[in-house]
Design a protein around this motif. Structure first.
Motif, short mmCIF file in Angstrom:
data_model
loop_
_atom_site.label_atom_id
_atom_site.label_comp_id
_atom_site.label_asym_id
_atom_site.label_seq_id
_atom_site.Cartn_x
_atom_site.Cartn_y
_atom_site.Cartn_z
N GLU A 19 0.39 9.74 1.73
CA GLU A 19 1.26 10.85 1.39
C GLU A 19 1.47 11.73 2.62
N ASN B 262 -3.72 5.07 4.29
CA ASN B 262 -4.98 4.40 3.99
C ASN B 262 -6.11 5.41 4.17
N VAL C 99 4.16 8.34 0.00
CA VAL C 99 4.71 7.27 0.84
C VAL C 99 3.83 6.04 0.64
N ASP C 100 4.23 4.92 1.21
CA ASP C 100 3.43 3.70 1.07
C ASP C 100 2.03 3.91 1.62
N TYR C 101 1.05 3.68 0.77
CA TYR C 101 -0.38 3.75 1.15
C TYR C 101 -0.81 5.15 1.59
N TYR D 80 4.24 9.27 10.47
CA TYR D 80 4.55 9.97 9.23
C TYR D 80 4.66 11.48 9.49
#
Length: 328
Positions: A93, A300, A89-91, A51
């Motif tokens: 940032e 997460n 974003v998924d799960y 990411y």
């Protein structure tokens, strides 16, 4: 009677074997759970890393877009200068912020020989650094202290082992400490390196952080007047030996899109009255080549921070010249 004893021993043996098997199974299960959690954490950290690398790629694209539209100027009205931006974003940032490394004083600029090769004449960058420290108006820090700090920093940066002046420090000084080490005798890689250099206190370092930066492996002594913040007039004050009021006035004269060329800056009343030499004028520009990206990614419960130094070449080709992981 003997048969009863044998049966009892056999039963005890079986119970011991069962107990031992249970202990082994418990240990194996615990280790398996640990390995599963470790693998999960590695996967999460790896995702956070990618990411952050995605943020770096996006930053390069933002810079390319900005300079493709305006090739000759760099200013705070461009898209890269919007401050910290966060994307979900998924799960997790991703957050990122781009800053101009030519809007501050490059500490590596002190890795410069004395002016005209004279050991008795300080380099312009060295003089400006001393004035910058004094301009911060810190309690207990005067011209004498500023000179000692500049001495120590110059010795830390230069390639030799000779002390430049009374406040300097080289191998013997650092090796004599309770926890000995040697000076780098090379370029700084982080502003936080000042913590291990003689004469620099925490108060001075914290005050300097808003005004100084590091351009990796470069002693570039040049600032962009379009991107210097109005909150840090001390940079102009130190480089041009001018009053704080005049420095603030000069910075407030630029519009959101900055000066179109450097002549506009030199024609300001506060600047023109200084009668700058051609050498002094070379230290000011309206476009920048070096930028820093601070990117953080959360996935997460995993956290990753990446600091990248980006270089913009004349052909608008953008390359990454350094990366550091963790808080800078």
């Amino acid at each position: 009677m003997r048969r009863t004893n044998v049966t009892g021993v056999a039963l005890i043996t079986v119970m011991l074997v069962v107990a031992l098997a249970a202990i082994i199974a418990t240990q194996m299960l615990a280790r398996l759970q640990l390995q599963v959690q470790r693998t999960t954490n590695i996967n999460f950290n790896q995702q956070a890393y990618w990411y952050a690398m995605g943020a770096e790629a996006f930053a390069k694209r933002v810079l390319f877009t900005a300079f493709n539209k305006e090739k000759d100027t760099t200013h705070l009205g461009q898209v890269w200068a919007q401050g910290k931006t966060t994307y979900p974003v998924d799960y997790g940032e991703i957050s990122g912020e781009i800053t101009d490394l030519q809007a501050c004083f490059n500490l590596n600029a002190l890795r410069t020989p004395p002016e005209n090769g004279s050991a008795n004449k300080k380099a312009p960058s060295r003089v400006a650094f001393e004035k910058l420290i004094v301009a911060l108006n810190l309690e207990g820090v005067d011209n004498f202290e500023a000179e000692y700090m500049a001495d120590a920093l110059s010795d830390w940066l230069d390639a030799d082992t000779s002390i430049v002046s009374a406040g300097g420090a080289e191998d013997n000084d650092y090796a004599a400490k309770e926890f000995p080490y040697y000076p780098a005798n090379n370029y700084l890689v982080s502003v936080n390196e000042l913590r291990v250099i003689e004469h620099f206190s925490i108060e001075v370092i914290n005050a300097l952080k808003e005004h100084v930066c590091i351009i990796p492996n470069s002693n570039l002594y040049q600032v962009n007047v379009n991107t210097i913040s109005q909150e840090t007039p001390e940079i102009l004050q130190a480089m041009l030996s001018m009053s704080r009021e005049d420095a603030e006035q000069a910075l407030s004269a630029k519009e959101q899109d900055g000066f179109k060329d450097i002549k506009e800056f030199f024609e300001l009343p506060e600047i023109s009255k200084l009668k700058m030499t051609e050498d002094q004028k070379q230290r000011f520009v309206v476009d920048s080549e070096y930028f820093k990206l601070k990117a953080t990614a959360n996935f997460n419960n995993s956290y990753f921070q990446l600091n990248s130094t980006l270089y913009v070449a004349d052909n608008n080709k953008i390359s990454v010249i350094s990366r550091t992981i963790g808080r800078d």
